[in-house]
Motif scaffolding. Structure first.
Motif, PDB file in Angstrom:
ATOM      1  N   ALA A   1       2.609   9.039   2.142  1.00  0.00           N
ATOM      2  CA  ALA A   1       3.009   9.241   0.744  1.00  0.00           C
ATOM      3  C   ALA A   1       3.155  10.727   0.422  1.00  0.00           C
ATOM      4  CB  ALA A   1       1.999   8.585  -0.199  1.00  0.00           C
ATOM      5  N   ALA A   2       2.290  11.540   1.019  1.00  0.00           N
ATOM      6  CA  ALA A   2       2.343  12.990   0.754  1.00  0.00           C
ATOM      7  C   ALA A   2       3.658  13.583   1.245  1.00  0.00           C
ATOM      8  CB  ALA A   2       1.151  13.683   1.430  1.00  0.00           C
ATOM      9  N   ALA A   3       4.219  12.984   2.310  1.00  0.00           N
ATOM     10  CA  ALA A   3       5.477  13.493   2.865  1.00  0.00           C
ATOM     11  C   ALA A   3       6.699  12.841   2.223  1.00  0.00           C
ATOM     12  CB  ALA A   3       5.503  13.241   4.377  1.00  0.00           C
ATOM     13  N   TRP A   4       6.481  11.719   1.555  1.00  0.00           N
ATOM     14  CA  TRP A   4       7.586  10.831   1.182  1.00  0.00           C
ATOM     15  C   TRP A   4       8.666  11.500   0.348  1.00  0.00           C
ATOM     16  CZ3 TRP A   4       8.252   6.150   3.309  1.00  0.00           C
ATOM     17  CH2 TRP A   4       9.320   5.387   2.821  1.00  0.00           C
TER      18      TRP A   4
ATOM     19  N   GLY B   1       0.823  -1.214   0.000  1.00  0.00           N
ATOM     20  CA  GLY B   1       0.000   0.000   0.000  1.00  0.00           C
ATOM     21  C   GLY B   1       0.855   1.262   0.000  1.00  0.00           C
ATOM     22  N   LEU B   2       1.965   1.215   0.741  1.00  0.00           N
ATOM     23  CA  LEU B   2       2.866   2.369   0.770  1.00  0.00           C
ATOM     24  C   LEU B   2       3.422   2.641  -0.625  1.00  0.00           C
ATOM     25  CD1 LEU B   2       4.570   4.513   2.309  1.00  0.00           C
ATOM     26  CD2 LEU B   2       6.335   2.730   2.561  1.00  0.00           C
ATOM     27  N   ALA B   3       3.901   1.565  -1.274  1.00  0.00           N
ATOM     28  CA  ALA B   3       4.428   1.737  -2.630  1.00  0.00           C
ATOM     29  C   ALA B   3       3.339   2.282  -3.559  1.00  0.00           C
ATOM     30  CB  ALA B   3       4.970   0.406  -3.150  1.00  0.00           C
ATOM     31  N   ALA B   4       2.127   1.741  -3.445  1.00  0.00           N
ATOM     32  CA  ALA B   4       1.026   2.194  -4.306  1.00  0.00           C
ATOM     33  C   ALA B   4       0.744   3.678  -4.089  1.00  0.00           C
ATOM     34  CB  ALA B   4      -0.230   1.355  -4.034  1.00  0.00           C
ATOM     35  N   ALA B   5       0.717   4.083  -2.826  1.00  0.00           N
ATOM     36  CA  ALA B   5       0.380   5.477  -2.514  1.00  0.00           C
ATOM     37  C   ALA B   5       1.451   6.439  -3.033  1.00  0.00           C
ATOM     38  CB  ALA B   5       0.193   5.642  -1.002  1.00  0.00           C
ATOM     39  N   ILE B   6       2.704   6.063  -2.846  1.00  0.00           N
ATOM     40  CA  ILE B   6       3.796   6.930  -3.315  1.00  0.00           C
ATOM     41  C   ILE B   6       3.812   7.005  -4.839  1.00  0.00           C
ATOM     42  CG2 ILE B   6       6.303   7.210  -3.434  1.00  0.00           C
ATOM     43  CD1 ILE B   6       6.381   5.737  -0.653  1.00  0.00           C
ATOM     44  N   LEU B   7       3.716   5.828  -5.466  1.00  0.00           N
ATOM     45  CA  LEU B   7       3.825   5.776  -6.928  1.00  0.00           C
ATOM     46  C   LEU B   7       2.623   6.446  -7.598  1.00  0.00           C
ATOM     47  CD1 LEU B   7       5.261   2.153  -7.100  1.00  0.00           C
ATOM     48  CD2 LEU B   7       6.500   4.275  -7.658  1.00  0.00           C
TER      49      LEU B   7
ATOM     50  N   PRO C   1      -9.909   1.662   6.089  1.00  0.00           N
ATOM     51  CA  PRO C   1      -9.812   3.114   5.904  1.00  0.00           C
ATOM     52  C   PRO C   1      -8.704   3.771   6.729  1.00  0.00           C
ATOM     53  CG  PRO C   1     -11.886   2.473   6.987  1.00  0.00           C
ATOM     54  CD  PRO C   1     -11.262   1.213   6.485  1.00  0.00           C
ATOM     55  N   GLU C   2      -8.448   3.298   7.943  1.00  0.00           N
ATOM     56  CA  GLU C   2      -7.396   3.930   8.753  1.00  0.00           C
ATOM     57  C   GLU C   2      -6.012   3.672   8.176  1.00  0.00           C
ATOM     58  OE1 GLU C   2      -7.465   3.369  12.992  1.00  0.00           O
ATOM     59  OE2 GLU C   2      -9.667   3.338  12.999  1.00  0.00           O
ATOM     60  N   LEU C   3      -5.813   2.429   7.754  1.00  0.00           N
ATOM     61  CA  LEU C   3      -4.546   2.081   7.122  1.00  0.00           C
ATOM     62  C   LEU C   3      -4.356   2.937   5.863  1.00  0.00           C
ATOM     63  CD1 LEU C   3      -2.025   0.309   6.702  1.00  0.00           C
ATOM     64  CD2 LEU C   3      -3.505  -1.457   5.707  1.00  0.00           C
ATOM     65  N   HIS C   4      -5.431   3.064   5.079  1.00  0.00           N
ATOM     66  CA  HIS C   4      -5.378   3.860   3.858  1.00  0.00           C
ATOM     67  C   HIS C   4      -5.019   5.310   4.160  1.00  0.00           C
ATOM     68  CE1 HIS C   4      -7.308   6.481   0.784  1.00  0.00           C
ATOM     69  NE2 HIS C   4      -6.716   5.624  -0.051  1.00  0.00           N
ATOM     70  N   ALA C   5      -5.662   5.867   5.158  1.00  0.00           N
ATOM     71  CA  ALA C   5      -5.409   7.276   5.510  1.00  0.00           C
ATOM     72  C   ALA C   5      -3.959   7.485   5.924  1.00  0.00           C
ATOM     73  CB  ALA C   5      -6.364   7.709   6.630  1.00  0.00           C
ATOM     74  N   GLY C   6      -3.447   6.556   6.707  1.00  0.00           N
ATOM     75  CA  GLY C   6      -2.053   6.652   7.140  1.00  0.00           C
ATOM     76  C   GLY C   6      -1.107   6.606   5.954  1.00  0.00           C
TER      77      GLY C   6
END
Lengths: 371, 371
Positions: A232-235, A98-104, A222-227
């Motif tokens: 990702a916004a800060a990454w 999920g982290l990779a997905a959010a950043i990419l 949803p909480e995991l997604h929000a985190g």
């Protein structure tokens, strides 16, 4: 190097230690850093080499622990700094992928990401690529797509995927809908799965548009997604990333992507599968490692170790040698011997699954120094 | 300390390496220097402690290689310099025991010597002493006397002694004549021996007047006898001893005392035997060592090693740990594991006799450094 699939980005979660391969696998030498096939390089590097022709070398990311950063960069000299996603601590696969997905997704809104474990063994490059190419076509159509392996035997060590109707998607002639994911079965059930020919092994590969994965995560966790979105916004701001990881990562829910994404998507008819006609193994334990290295000669002792000094007679199974000791093995069948500088394991293929229990017992008895 | 038997002198040949206990036994750490029973001291020291009450501490000699001198003197701080007989190289038991007989006969013409292996395990001190006391009485009467063990099972690992008529000797109510020595039998023959109740295990113990041993040697191996007499004449002169050993010893015939003395004496009606009602084992291989240390609990894994760090589950057999490594053993039955700093052996009780073949193969393949 340019890949065959310009909108595709490969993600390699390199997190698991591989406890059932102790004392070969350790906290500081996890399974993915080992050469388990005699290929001359680590499973992680094998994984990279398999994906690079598809994605191009600039479009492969690794999600790994901070502790493994140096080792990973040594194994993968071609990996861009931009593509190393460091976890401060293990949070399981939904957070990692999920982290990779959010950043990419922030970097490239239409990107299709494919997640492939760092420590699996695959043989049959062309057929692997053909499966991924089809999966990417399915992902472009908005599905989450996995690749399942037609079972070669009624394994009780893998999860299974129950397939449904054919999907009509251009470029993916073998695509099927997935009806459900099922957990590791007992032997009787596994035999039925093999006979019914509608079940595939779950090889833990997921290919989907980043936005589709995120939407699924938002729905189910949803909480995991929000985190992950906040992280990702800060990454990509070097000053913000570290503090954001320290603040957000430890609080993220530990959950496998199978539960957080794949199973709910399957239930909603949004999960597809491509049957992969290549040899695949997750090398989950020493029985699997023995089989993989016996090359069909089950009567022999397979030996792993560059400098092994072994004298074997009338023995079968597997011997892993990580020391320069002379090792003599006489008249033992289906044996598993793992010889390392500070720990020795002797068991049999039949009991290979119990090695995880050994690791737990060592923790409990204060001998964690050898884990 | 004064012993019970004033004319008795105990000889301990400490020569054999114990190849079938490799890699525990080594050229520089032969079997007799190990604690194989968990007694807290070496087999050699156990042997000394067993004999001292009979002979007195001034009347126990050790025949050993020059290489083992320091180790032997460390194990036996009570041994007099006079009683250490150093071989320049191994020449088998007839030369070793014959040398002691020839030297001691010069020092004390009527001495009775008893030869007891340095690396056997005996339990039952009183019964051992009673057997030796009877054997000494028989030896005084001019016989060569051995002590045989009533077989507890049809072992194929020992030679047997066929007993004959009772001897009427004062102080030796159990003395029997020996009809013949027989080599290690096959299982069928061994079973017959046990059933017939006229066979005893050959425990390699010989008790006789020194002059009687020398006369038998002179009859059967005149060249060996002549060499030993010449050597003995030089022995107690410090200036002559070294050159004499270097000149004579390497040319002596290599032959076991069984062939050079005991078998011909048996054939001529000059060999007697006392049945020994104590527990005896030559600990010839790891199967024997496992049995010895299992204390009847064959379902457990016996562990030898002061600092062993072992995690065993559902396993049986024996584990010898000479390193500080953590050793985990899971689900292996009748296993033999010997973990040393430079060599590891894994086999089973069933194949324990094949360890000698491993040693031979290591020699042939240039890995003699671990022998």
């Amino acid at each position: 190097m340019q890949g065959k699939l310009p909108d595709f980005y490969a993600v390699i979660p390199a997190g698991g230690i591989g406890s059932r391969l102790w004392p070969l696998s350790r906290a500081d030498a996890p399974k993915f850093l080992h050469d388990l096939t005699g290929s001359g390089q680590s499973l992680l590097r094998d994984t990279w080499d398999r994906l690079e022709p598809l994605s191009g070398s600039d479009r492969i990311g690794v999600v790994t622990g901070r502790a493994h950063r140096a080792a990973v960069e040594k194994e993968l000299p071609g990996v861009a700094d931009l593509n190393v996603f460091l976890e401060s601590e293990p949070r399981e696969s939904a957070a990692a992928i999920g982290l990779a997905a959010a950043i990419l997704h922030r970097r490239e809104p239409n990107v299709i990401i494919g997640s492939f474990a760092a420590d699996h063994v695959i043989q049959g490059t062309n057929r692997f690529e053909w499966a991924v190419e089809q999966a990417v076509a399915v992902a472009r159509a908005g599905y989450i797509c996995t690749i399942g392996i037609p079972p070669a035997e009624p394994s009780v060590g893998f999860g299974y995927i129950r397939t449904g109707d054919e999907l009509e998607i251009k470029g993916a002639p073998e695509a099927l809908l997935v009806k459900e994911f099922v957990e590791k079965p007992n032997l009787e059930t596994a035999k039925r799965y093999v006979e019914e020919r509608t079940y595939l092994w779950n090889a833990g590969m997921f290919i989907a548009r980043a936005d589709v994965i995120l939407a699924e995560l938002e729905k189910n966790e949803p909480e995991l997604h929000a985190g992950l979105i906040e992280l990702a916004a800060a990454w990509d701001d070097r000053n913000q990333r570290g503090p954001a990881v320290d603040r957000i990562w430890p609080g993220l829910k530990k959950i496998a992507i199978d539960y957080a994404v794949a199973e709910p998507a399957a239930a909603a008819g949004r999960l597809a599968v491509i049957p992969g006609h290549f040899d695949w193994d997750d090398v989950g334990d020493f029985a699997s490692l023995a089989k993989l290295n016996s090359r069909g000669r089950g009567s022999d002792l397979a030996i792993l170790g560059e400098n092994a000094r072994v004298l074997a007679d009338a023995s079968s199974g597997i011997l892993v040698s990580q020391t320069d000791r002379v090792i003599s093995v006489v008249g033992v069948k289906d044996i598993v011997i793992v010889d390392t500088p500070d720990a020795l394991l002797v068991t049999t293929s039949e009991h290979a699954q119990r090695v995880k229990g050994v690791v737990d017992a060592l923790k409990l008895t204060g001998r964690g120094d050898v884990l």
